[in-house]
Design a protein around this motif. Structure first.
Motif, PDB file in Angstrom:
ATOM      1  N   LEU A 125       0.858  -1.183   0.000  1.00 46.58           N
ATOM      2  CA  LEU A 125       0.000   0.000   0.000  1.00 46.58           C
ATOM      3  C   LEU A 125       0.897   1.238   0.000  1.00 46.58           C
ATOM      4  N   LEU A 126       0.805   2.048  -1.046  1.00 47.34           N
ATOM      5  CA  LEU A 126       1.538   3.312  -1.152  1.00 47.34           C
ATOM      6  C   LEU A 126       0.595   4.440  -0.734  1.00 47.34           C
ATOM      7  N   GLN A 127       1.018   5.279   0.212  1.00 46.22           N
ATOM      8  CA  GLN A 127       0.190   6.381   0.697  1.00 46.22           C
ATOM      9  C   GLN A 127       1.027   7.655   0.800  1.00 46.22           C
ATOM     10  N   TRP A 128       0.387   8.787   0.542  1.00 44.60           N
ATOM     11  CA  TRP A 128       1.023  10.098   0.693  1.00 44.60           C
ATOM     12  C   TRP A 128      -0.066  11.150   0.890  1.00 44.60           C
ATOM     13  N   LYS A 129       0.365  12.378   1.203  1.00 48.52           N
ATOM     14  CA  LYS A 129      -0.569  13.489   1.397  1.00 48.52           C
ATOM     15  C   LYS A 129      -0.120  14.675   0.559  1.00 48.52           C
ATOM     16  N   PRO A 130      -1.080  15.519   0.124  1.00 46.19           N
ATOM     17  CA  PRO A 130      -0.686  16.723  -0.621  1.00 46.19           C
ATOM     18  C   PRO A 130       0.151  17.656   0.258  1.00 46.19           C
ATOM     19  N   ASN A 131       1.041  18.354  -0.354  1.00 48.12           N
ATOM     20  CA  ASN A 131       1.850  19.313   0.380  1.00 48.12           C
ATOM     21  C   ASN A 131       0.977  20.494   0.822  1.00 48.12           C
ATOM     22  N   PRO A 132       0.948  20.822   2.122  1.00 48.07           N
ATOM     23  CA  PRO A 132       0.076  21.924   2.581  1.00 48.07           C
ATOM     24  C   PRO A 132       0.477  23.288   2.017  1.00 48.07           C
ATOM     25  N   ASN A 133       1.686  23.413   1.525  1.00 52.07           N
ATOM     26  CA  ASN A 133       2.140  24.692   0.963  1.00 52.07           C
ATOM     27  C   ASN A 133       1.715  24.871  -0.494  1.00 52.07           C
ATOM     28  N   GLN A 134       1.119  23.832  -1.058  1.00 51.21           N
ATOM     29  CA  GLN A 134       0.726  23.926  -2.456  1.00 51.21           C
ATOM     30  C   GLN A 134      -0.528  24.779  -2.592  1.00 51.21           C
ATOM     31  N   GLU A 135      -0.463  25.860  -3.400  1.00 49.72           N
ATOM     32  CA  GLU A 135      -1.600  26.753  -3.589  1.00 49.72           C
ATOM     33  C   GLU A 135      -2.661  26.081  -4.461  1.00 49.72           C
ATOM     34  N   GLN A 136      -3.911  26.323  -4.115  1.00 52.87           N
ATOM     35  CA  GLN A 136      -5.032  25.778  -4.877  1.00 52.87           C
ATOM     36  C   GLN A 136      -5.519  26.841  -5.858  1.00 52.87           C
ATOM     37  N   LYS A 137      -5.178  26.675  -7.117  1.00 53.73           N
ATOM     38  CA  LYS A 137      -5.586  27.618  -8.163  1.00 53.73           C
ATOM     39  C   LYS A 137      -6.359  26.867  -9.244  1.00 53.73           C
ATOM     40  N   ASN A 138      -6.559  27.453 -10.376  1.00 55.62           N
ATOM     41  CA  ASN A 138      -7.328  26.833 -11.460  1.00 55.62           C
ATOM     42  C   ASN A 138      -6.469  25.857 -12.259  1.00 55.62           C
ATOM     43  N   TYR A 139      -5.904  24.880 -11.574  1.00 57.42           N
ATOM     44  CA  TYR A 139      -5.178  23.825 -12.262  1.00 57.42           C
ATOM     45  C   TYR A 139      -5.487  22.498 -11.570  1.00 57.42           C
ATOM     46  N   THR A 140      -5.192  21.422 -12.259  1.00 58.16           N
ATOM     47  CA  THR A 140      -5.468  20.073 -11.763  1.00 58.16           C
ATOM     48  C   THR A 140      -4.211  19.497 -11.116  1.00 58.16           C
ATOM     49  N   ILE A 141      -4.417  18.887  -9.952  1.00 53.28           N
ATOM     50  CA  ILE A 141      -3.308  18.255  -9.251  1.00 53.28           C
ATOM     51  C   ILE A 141      -3.415  16.735  -9.417  1.00 53.28           C
ATOM     52  N   ARG A 142      -2.364  16.143  -9.944  1.00 54.99           N
ATOM     53  CA  ARG A 142      -2.249  14.693 -10.039  1.00 54.99           C
ATOM     54  C   ARG A 142      -0.890  14.281  -9.487  1.00 54.99           C
ATOM     55  N   TYR A 143      -0.686  12.957  -9.383  1.00 52.83           N
ATOM     56  CA  TYR A 143       0.560  12.455  -8.814  1.00 52.83           C
ATOM     57  C   TYR A 143       1.151  11.413  -9.762  1.00 52.83           C
ATOM     58  N   ASP A 144       2.422  11.574  -9.988  1.00 54.29           N
ATOM     59  CA  ASP A 144       3.169  10.646 -10.841  1.00 54.29           C
ATOM     60  C   ASP A 144       3.864   9.633  -9.934  1.00 54.29           C
ATOM     61  N   VAL A 145       3.574   8.310 -10.142  1.00 51.69           N
ATOM     62  CA  VAL A 145       4.137   7.240  -9.324  1.00 51.69           C
ATOM     63  C   VAL A 145       5.064   6.394 -10.190  1.00 51.69           C
ATOM     64  N   LYS A 146       6.243   6.121  -9.669  1.00 54.17           N
ATOM     65  CA  LYS A 146       7.210   5.296 -10.396  1.00 54.17           C
ATOM     66  C   LYS A 146       7.680   4.166  -9.469  1.00 54.17           C
ATOM     67  N   ILE A 147       7.381   2.921  -9.869  1.00 50.15           N
ATOM     68  CA  ILE A 147       7.869   1.747  -9.143  1.00 50.15           C
ATOM     69  C   ILE A 147       9.263   1.431  -9.685  1.00 50.15           C
ATOM     70  N   MET A 148      10.250   1.411  -8.819  1.00 49.05           N
ATOM     71  CA  MET A 148      11.626   1.166  -9.242  1.00 49.05           C
ATOM     72  C   MET A 148      11.975  -0.316  -9.220  1.00 49.05           C
ATOM     73  N   SER A 149      11.482  -1.041  -8.212  1.00 44.01           N
ATOM     74  CA  SER A 149      11.761  -2.474  -8.100  1.00 44.01           C
ATOM     75  C   SER A 149      10.631  -3.105  -7.278  1.00 44.01           C
ATOM     76  N   PRO A 150      10.336  -4.408  -7.489  1.00 38.77           N
ATOM     77  CA  PRO A 150      11.111  -5.366  -8.289  1.00 38.77           C
ATOM     78  C   PRO A 150      10.879  -5.277  -9.793  1.00 38.77           C
ATOM     79  N   VAL A 151       9.718  -4.763 -10.214  1.00 35.37           N
ATOM     80  CA  VAL A 151       9.426  -4.636 -11.645  1.00 35.37           C
ATOM     81  C   VAL A 151       9.154  -3.166 -11.945  1.00 35.37           C
ATOM     82  N   PRO A 152       9.950  -2.518 -12.788  1.00 42.96           N
ATOM     83  CA  PRO A 152       9.738  -1.096 -13.083  1.00 42.96           C
ATOM     84  C   PRO A 152       8.353  -0.841 -13.683  1.00 42.96           C
ATOM     85  N   GLU A 153       7.742   0.236 -13.211  1.00 44.86           N
ATOM     86  CA  GLU A 153       6.405   0.606 -13.685  1.00 44.86           C
ATOM     87  C   GLU A 153       6.195   2.072 -13.378  1.00 44.86           C
ATOM     88  N   GLU A 154       5.513   2.796 -14.273  1.00 47.05           N
ATOM     89  CA  GLU A 154       5.222   4.210 -14.043  1.00 47.05           C
ATOM     90  C   GLU A 154       3.789   4.505 -14.453  1.00 47.05           C
TER      91      GLU A 154
END
Length: 428
Positions: free
Chosen positions: A61-90
């Motif tokens: 289970l991978l979990q994280w939270k948005p950075n509280p310093n990130q300003e909320q403006k008229n843009y979309t926030i997404r998260y890029d996840v990269k698995i390094m091992s055992p099998v690379p995946e992005e």
């Protein structure tokens, strides 16, 4: 003079139109500009509290939270996840958590970062990194050569059979224990087969929670162990449930001849998948010439032109085709023979007739000879020589004399001959 004034008026009109255009353009730019994030003004902050947690066998289970310093403006926030091992995946996600299935015996490593999206504009934060260390254990003590096979029964239940080899450095007292996980259900093996050192090297589940109707779902196999002399390193492997399925044999195979053609029909194997999901191999062996053919067939019937003077053996096996990952080929069906070798049959008939004729001839000759006393004439009896010596025992001598006189006068039966000979032997 007039033409000069006219040119000047036209020039002034053009200048006024251009000034009006530039004023409109400037107003538009001032209206839109505040709504566009600028790389020089807006900063993209990475996520916080990124954690990796083992939530089940071979599941993280991978979990994280948005950075509280990130300003909320008229843009979309997404998260890029990269698995390094055992099998690379992005991949990217709008959620703040993700679940991945992977073999964890060599550890797990992943990165995550923030993405800001607005129309064609995309900005990224720095990566946040986290990893899980491999579980403890001595090198080369985990199992090797793990292989598993599933089968679907007539009751639509799925059995599981796994085999493995002990690690090269595993002590002789090592005890291995196998667990399988399918979706969220986990079960430990209760039926083991042992090697000569009493170590578990095979496991059988006669019934499992594997759904035979699912397509390409994962089966997790986890094997750990214990020993008094070393820490046994766990081992995990993921199997596609359709890739390790031993397909059942085709049913109700029928083969017959129609003039010069061989016709075969059969039913699909026991399986929840429809008949279109299977392909078949048709094995044809010519018993007369020794020629073999293996033909791939995508349907449940087959017609082939053959040599009608030959006899054939036929077998069929099946496998998955288009509905899911290909599994293990089924066993061959029972051998079915069709046709006949006419040359061999003619030879057999000739030999049979000759044997019967020879036996009848000998029997007829024997009957004829018996009827006409031919045997007596061809093989006359040998007369018994007369006894010219006095016997020490008169009684026996008289009996022998009587028998001798009888044999000299007439050829008696075989039983009497034996009796007289026995008395002669007793005399001399």
């Amino acid at each position: 003079m007039y033409w000069y004034v006219a040119v000047l008026v036209d020039h002034l009109k053009i200048t006024a139109s251009m000034m009006k255009f530039f004023l409109i353009l400037l107003w538009t730019a001032n209206f839109i500009q505040p709504n566009i994030p600028q790389a020089s003004e807006d900063q993209v902050f990475p996520p916080v509290n990124f954690t990796l947690t083992v939530s089940a066998l071979a599941q993280v289970l991978l979990q994280w939270k948005p950075n509280p310093n990130q300003e909320q403006k008229n843009y979309t926030i997404r998260y890029d996840v990269k698995i390094m091992s055992p099998v690379p995946e992005e991949y990217d996600t709008k959620k703040t958590h993700s679940v991945r299935t992977a073999a964890l015996h060599n550890g797990f490593s992943a990165h995550v970062r923030t993405l800001l999206l607005h129309n064609e504009l995309q900005m990224r934060s720095d990566w946040v990194k986290e990893k899980l260390p491999p579980p403890p254990g001595a090198p080369e003590t985990s199992v090797t050569n793990l292989s598993c096979v599933t089968r679907i029964s007539i009751f639509s239940t799925v059995s599981l059979h796994c085999t493995w080899l002990p690690g090269q450095e595993a002590p002789e007292d090592t005890k291995y224990f196998l667990f399988y996980r399918y979706e969220m259900y986990t079960e430990e093996c209760q039926d083991y087969i042992k090697d000569k050192w009493n170590r578990n090297t095979e496991c059988r589940f006669s019934v499992t929670h594997i759904d035979p109707e699912e397509v390409d779902s994962l089966i997790v196999i986890h094997i750990n162990g214990s020993s008094k002399y070393a820490a046994i390193k766990p081992f995990q492997q993921l199997f596609n449930q359709n890739a390790i399925e031993k397909v059942n044999v085709p049913r109700n195979v029928t083969v017959f001849l129609e003039q010069n053609d061989l016709l075969a029909t059969w039913e699909k194997p026991i399986s929840p998948f429809p008949k279109e999901c299977f392909e078949y191999e048709f094995y044809l062996f010519n018993l007369k010439s020794g020629n073999k053919q293996i033909l791939k067939i995508p349907v449940n019937d087959f017609r082939l032109r053959i040599d009608v003077t030959s006899r054939y053996s036929v077998q069929i096996r099946a496998n998955h085709h288009i509905c899911c990952t290909r599994g293990f080929w089924s066993d061959w069906s029972e051998i079915i023979y069709v046709g006949q070798n006419k040359l061999e049959n003619s030879t057999v008939w000739i030999l049979t007739v000759l044997c019967v004729s020879t036996c009848c001839t000998f029997l007829l000759v024997a009957i004829t000879c018996k009827t006409n006393h031919v045997w007596s004439k061809l093989f006359p009896p040998i007369p018994t020589p007369s006894n010219k010596f006095r016997d020490l025992f008169p009684n026996n001598y008289e009996r022998a004399r009587n028998c001798t006189s009888e044999t000299e006068t007439e050829f008696s039966s075989f039983a009497e001959d034996l009796y007289c000979n026995a008395l002669d032997d007793s005399v001399f």
